[in-house]
Structure formats: structure tokens, C-alpha cells
Design a protein around this motif. Structure first.
Motif, PDB file in Angstrom:
ATOM      1  N   ALA A  51      16.351   3.081  -3.546  1.00 10.80           N
ATOM      2  CA  ALA A  51      16.425   3.783  -4.826  1.00 10.80           C
ATOM      3  C   ALA A  51      15.031   4.177  -5.310  1.00 10.80           C
ATOM      4  N   ILE A  52      14.064   3.290  -5.142  1.00  7.78           N
ATOM      5  CA  ILE A  52      12.690   3.613  -5.524  1.00  7.78           C
ATOM      6  C   ILE A  52      12.165   4.760  -4.669  1.00  7.78           C
ATOM      7  N   TYR A  53      12.379   4.680  -3.352  1.00  8.87           N
ATOM      8  CA  TYR A  53      11.892   5.740  -2.471  1.00  8.87           C
ATOM      9  C   TYR A  53      12.538   7.088  -2.816  1.00  8.87           C
ATOM     10  N   ASP A  54      13.836   7.069  -3.112  1.00  7.25           N
ATOM     11  CA  ASP A  54      14.527   8.323  -3.415  1.00  7.25           C
ATOM     12  C   ASP A  54      13.975   8.997  -4.665  1.00  7.25           C
ATOM     13  N   LEU A  55      13.357   8.224  -5.556  1.00  6.27           N
ATOM     14  CA  LEU A  55      12.669   8.820  -6.697  1.00  6.27           C
ATOM     15  C   LEU A  55      11.252   9.246  -6.340  1.00  6.27           C
ATOM     16  N   LEU A  56      10.491   8.358  -5.728  1.00 10.14           N
ATOM     17  CA  LEU A  56       9.069   8.649  -5.506  1.00 10.14           C
ATOM     18  C   LEU A  56       8.853   9.848  -4.601  1.00 10.14           C
ATOM     19  N   LYS A  57       9.761  10.071  -3.649  1.00 10.26           N
ATOM     20  CA  LYS A  57       9.586  11.186  -2.719  1.00 10.26           C
ATOM     21  C   LYS A  57       9.684  12.540  -3.409  1.00 10.26           C
ATOM     22  N   MET A  58      10.205  12.548  -4.637  1.00  4.00           N
ATOM     23  CA  MET A  58      10.332  13.798  -5.374  1.00  4.00           C
ATOM     24  C   MET A  58       9.029  14.201  -6.067  1.00  4.00           C
ATOM     25  N   GLY A  59       8.068  13.280  -6.147  1.00  5.62           N
ATOM     26  CA  GLY A  59       6.783  13.609  -6.758  1.00  5.62           C
ATOM     27  C   GLY A  59       6.013  14.599  -5.903  1.00  5.62           C
ATOM     28  N   PRO A  60       5.212  15.460  -6.509  1.00  3.92           N
ATOM     29  CA  PRO A  60       4.509  16.490  -5.749  1.00  3.92           C
ATOM     30  C   PRO A  60       3.372  15.950  -4.898  1.00  3.92           C
ATOM     31  N   THR A  61       3.264  16.502  -3.698  1.00  2.00           N
ATOM     32  CA  THR A  61       2.099  16.325  -2.840  1.00  2.00           C
ATOM     33  C   THR A  61       1.703  17.708  -2.335  1.00  2.00           C
ATOM     34  N   SER A  62       0.449  17.869  -1.988  1.00  2.00           N
ATOM     35  CA  SER A  62      -0.050  19.164  -1.527  1.00  2.00           C
ATOM     36  C   SER A  62       0.735  19.624  -0.303  1.00  2.00           C
ATOM     37  N   ALA A  63       1.288  20.823  -0.372  1.00  2.00           N
ATOM     38  CA  ALA A  63       2.080  21.393   0.718  1.00  2.00           C
ATOM     39  C   ALA A  63       3.179  20.433   1.163  1.00  2.00           C
ATOM     40  N   ASN A  64       3.682  19.645   0.221  1.00  2.00           N
ATOM     41  CA  ASN A  64       4.750  18.686   0.513  1.00  2.00           C
ATOM     42  C   ASN A  64       4.407  17.800   1.710  1.00  2.00           C
ATOM     43  N   GLN A  65       3.167  17.350   1.765  1.00  2.00           N
ATOM     44  CA  GLN A  65       2.692  16.600   2.927  1.00  2.00           C
ATOM     45  C   GLN A  65       3.439  15.287   3.151  1.00  2.00           C
ATOM     46  N   GLN A  66       3.807  14.592   2.072  1.00  2.00           N
ATOM     47  CA  GLN A  66       4.521  13.313   2.194  1.00  2.00           C
ATOM     48  C   GLN A  66       3.826  12.389   3.206  1.00  2.00           C
ATOM     49  N   PRO A  67       2.520  12.105   3.049  1.00  2.00           N
ATOM     50  CA  PRO A  67       1.810  11.346   4.077  1.00  2.00           C
ATOM     51  C   PRO A  67       2.030   9.840   4.027  1.00  2.00           C
ATOM     52  N   SER A  68       2.607   9.318   2.942  1.00  2.00           N
ATOM     53  CA  SER A  68       2.764   7.871   2.843  1.00  2.00           C
ATOM     54  C   SER A  68       3.829   7.359   3.797  1.00  2.00           C
ATOM     55  N   ARG A  69       3.565   6.171   4.325  1.00  2.23           N
ATOM     56  CA  ARG A  69       4.522   5.450   5.150  1.00  2.23           C
ATOM     57  C   ARG A  69       4.630   4.062   4.541  1.00  2.23           C
ATOM     58  N   PHE A  70       5.841   3.650   4.211  1.00  4.28           N
ATOM     59  CA  PHE A  70       6.066   2.416   3.472  1.00  4.28           C
ATOM     60  C   PHE A  70       6.708   1.366   4.373  1.00  4.28           C
ATOM     61  N   VAL A  71       6.203   0.162   4.297  1.00  2.00           N
ATOM     62  CA  VAL A  71       6.832  -0.979   4.960  1.00  2.00           C
ATOM     63  C   VAL A  71       7.237  -1.956   3.859  1.00  2.00           C
ATOM     64  N   TRP A  72       8.537  -2.146   3.710  1.00  2.00           N
ATOM     65  CA  TRP A  72       9.080  -3.003   2.669  1.00  2.00           C
ATOM     66  C   TRP A  72       9.269  -4.404   3.239  1.00  2.00           C
ATOM     67  N   CYS A  73       8.560  -5.357   2.710  1.00  2.00           N
ATOM     68  CA  CYS A  73       8.622  -6.744   3.184  1.00  2.00           C
ATOM     69  C   CYS A  73       9.629  -7.488   2.312  1.00  2.00           C
ATOM     70  N   LEU A  74      10.870  -7.515   2.773  1.00  2.00           N
ATOM     71  CA  LEU A  74      11.949  -8.057   1.961  1.00  2.00           C
ATOM     72  C   LEU A  74      12.342  -9.474   2.351  1.00  2.00           C
ATOM     73  N   ASP A  75      11.953  -9.933   3.528  1.00  2.00           N
ATOM     74  CA  ASP A  75      12.258 -11.316   3.879  1.00  2.00           C
ATOM     75  C   ASP A  75      10.974 -12.147   3.855  1.00  2.00           C
ATOM     76  N   GLN A  76      11.157 -13.446   3.830  1.00  2.00           N
ATOM     77  CA  GLN A  76      10.011 -14.332   3.680  1.00  2.00           C
ATOM     78  C   GLN A  76       9.053 -14.214   4.859  1.00  2.00           C
ATOM     79  N   ALA A  77       9.598 -14.019   6.065  1.00  2.00           N
ATOM     80  CA  ALA A  77       8.738 -13.939   7.249  1.00  2.00           C
ATOM     81  C   ALA A  77       7.789 -12.748   7.169  1.00  2.00           C
ATOM     82  N   SER A  78       8.292 -11.593   6.738  1.00  2.00           N
ATOM     83  CA  SER A  78       7.414 -10.416   6.649  1.00  2.00           C
ATOM     84  C   SER A  78       6.394 -10.576   5.535  1.00  2.00           C
TER      85      SER A  78
END
Length: 197
Positions: free
Chosen positions: A35-62
Motif C-alpha cells: 500500500a505504501i509503495y502504491d502511493l509513493l510510486k505516484m510521486g514525480p521523478t525526472s522522466a519517470n525514472q523510478q530509480p529506487s529499489r526497496f527491500v522490505w525487511c518484514l521478518d526478524q531474520a532480515s
């Protein structure tokens, strides 16, 4: 046409929002990350570059893996948080531009220019990291963005299979524990750091 947000929404995103150092036990799920990603991806980036890559650490091991890359105080925050996220930036984002920005040959702007790509990935990836914070707050989550980590260790742990992706910053997420925050730091008035030209 955009309409102004009401005062309560502005408080949630900016005025009353804080950087949290600790969180309650409320769970944070993959659905919340999506849900967070589906919002943040709508924010503007130059030429729609979308350069971010996200790793979500949701379990204790990660989160333990990420904590091992962080400074002592940050490591403890990461271990105790219900979720953490690594905000990376792809320095070969231009390979995705043919479908992300099909209006022109934007990929050609960056071919043969690794320094230009690095700068653009940092600038636009930092924007997306800020959008993540705003999106999380808008959805009722609290965030603890941080540096204070060994970038080489983070890259090795989370982006070894993507050598063009480098960490920008990291953040913890959850429902904030009010006892974990500091008094709010000063915020300068307009005239101190602004001028009208």
C-alpha cells in the motif's frame, strides 16, 4: 484540479509527525508495504525514472541482517521495529526508460554517462525515499529514517545480485512509541533560509 488537504491531514503528514526511535508491537505486513509503495510510486521523478529499489525487511531474520550493517544505536532500533526498509537506487535505471518514459528516447540521455546516472539516481531516489515517508504517514504509519550504517555491508547483504543498485538510506516502520522520540528540534522561519528572487 488538486484541493488543499485539511489541517488534520497536514498534521498527520508534517506538523505532528515525528521521527520514531521505537515502536509498539502492532504488526506491519506485506500488504502494508504494498500500500505504501502504491502511493509513493505516484510521486514525480525526472522522466519517470523510478530509480529506487526497496527491500522490505518484514521478518526478524532480515532485520537482523540489516541490523548487523548498522551502527550500535541504529542496530537496536532495527531489531526492535516491526519492519524496516532499505531504500536503494539503481544506477542503471536508464535501462527501464523505454517503457517508463516512452515519449522519447530518454535512455539515450544516459547511455555512456555513468556519473550522470549516479547523480540522477541519487536525486530521484532520494525523492522517492521522501515519498515513502509521506505515504507511510498518510496511511497511518510512523517512520524512523536513518543513515548510520555501513553502505558496503548493506549493498553486499541486500543487493549482491544487483551490483548497479546501491543503498541510499534505511528506515524503520510501525506504530510509533511516543516515549521513543526526542523533543522536536527547531524549525527555521521562512526568512532565515529562503529568499525571493
Amino acid at each position: 484540479m488538486a484541493q488543499p488537504l485539511d489541517a488534520a491531514a497536514l498534521d498527520t503528514i508534517f506538523r505532528a509527525a515525528r521521527t520514531y526511535n521505537g515502536f509498539t508491537d502492532a504488526p506491519f505486513t506485506q500488504a502494508d508495504a504494498r500500500a505504501i509503495y502504491d502511493l509513493l510510486k505516484m510521486g514525480p521523478t525526472s522522466a519517470n525514472q523510478q530509480p529506487s529499489r526497496f527491500v522490505w525487511c518484514l521478518d526478524q531474520a532480515s532485520r537482523e541482517t540489516l541490523a548487523a550493517c548498522a551502527s550500535d544505536s541504529n542496530a537496536d532500533k532495527i531489531r526492535k521495529a516491526p519492519a524496516a526498509v532499505v531504500i536503494g537506487m539503481d544506477q542503471e535505471f536508464h535501462e527501464q526508460l523505454p517503457w517508463l518514459f516512452p515519449h522519447t528516447d530518454a535512455k539515450a540521455w544516459f547511455d555512456g554517462d555513468p556519473e550522470g546516472r549516479k547523480l540522477s539516481a541519487l536525486r530521484n531516489g532520494s525523492l522517492q525515499g521522501a515519498y515513502l515517508i509521506i505515504a507511510a504517514r498518510a496511511l497511518g504509519w510512523d517512520v524512523g529514517p536513518m543513515s548510520g550504517f555501513d553502505a558496503d555491508k548493506v549493498n553486499a547483504a541486500f543487493f549482491a545480485d544487483q551490483p548497479a543498485v546501491k543503498v541510499n538510506f534505511i528506515a524503520t516502520l510501525g506504530k510509533g512509541d511516543p516515549s521513543s522520540i526526542f523533543d522536536r528540534g527547531p524549525r527555521p522561519e521562512f526568512d532565515q533560509f529562503n529568499r525571493v528572487a
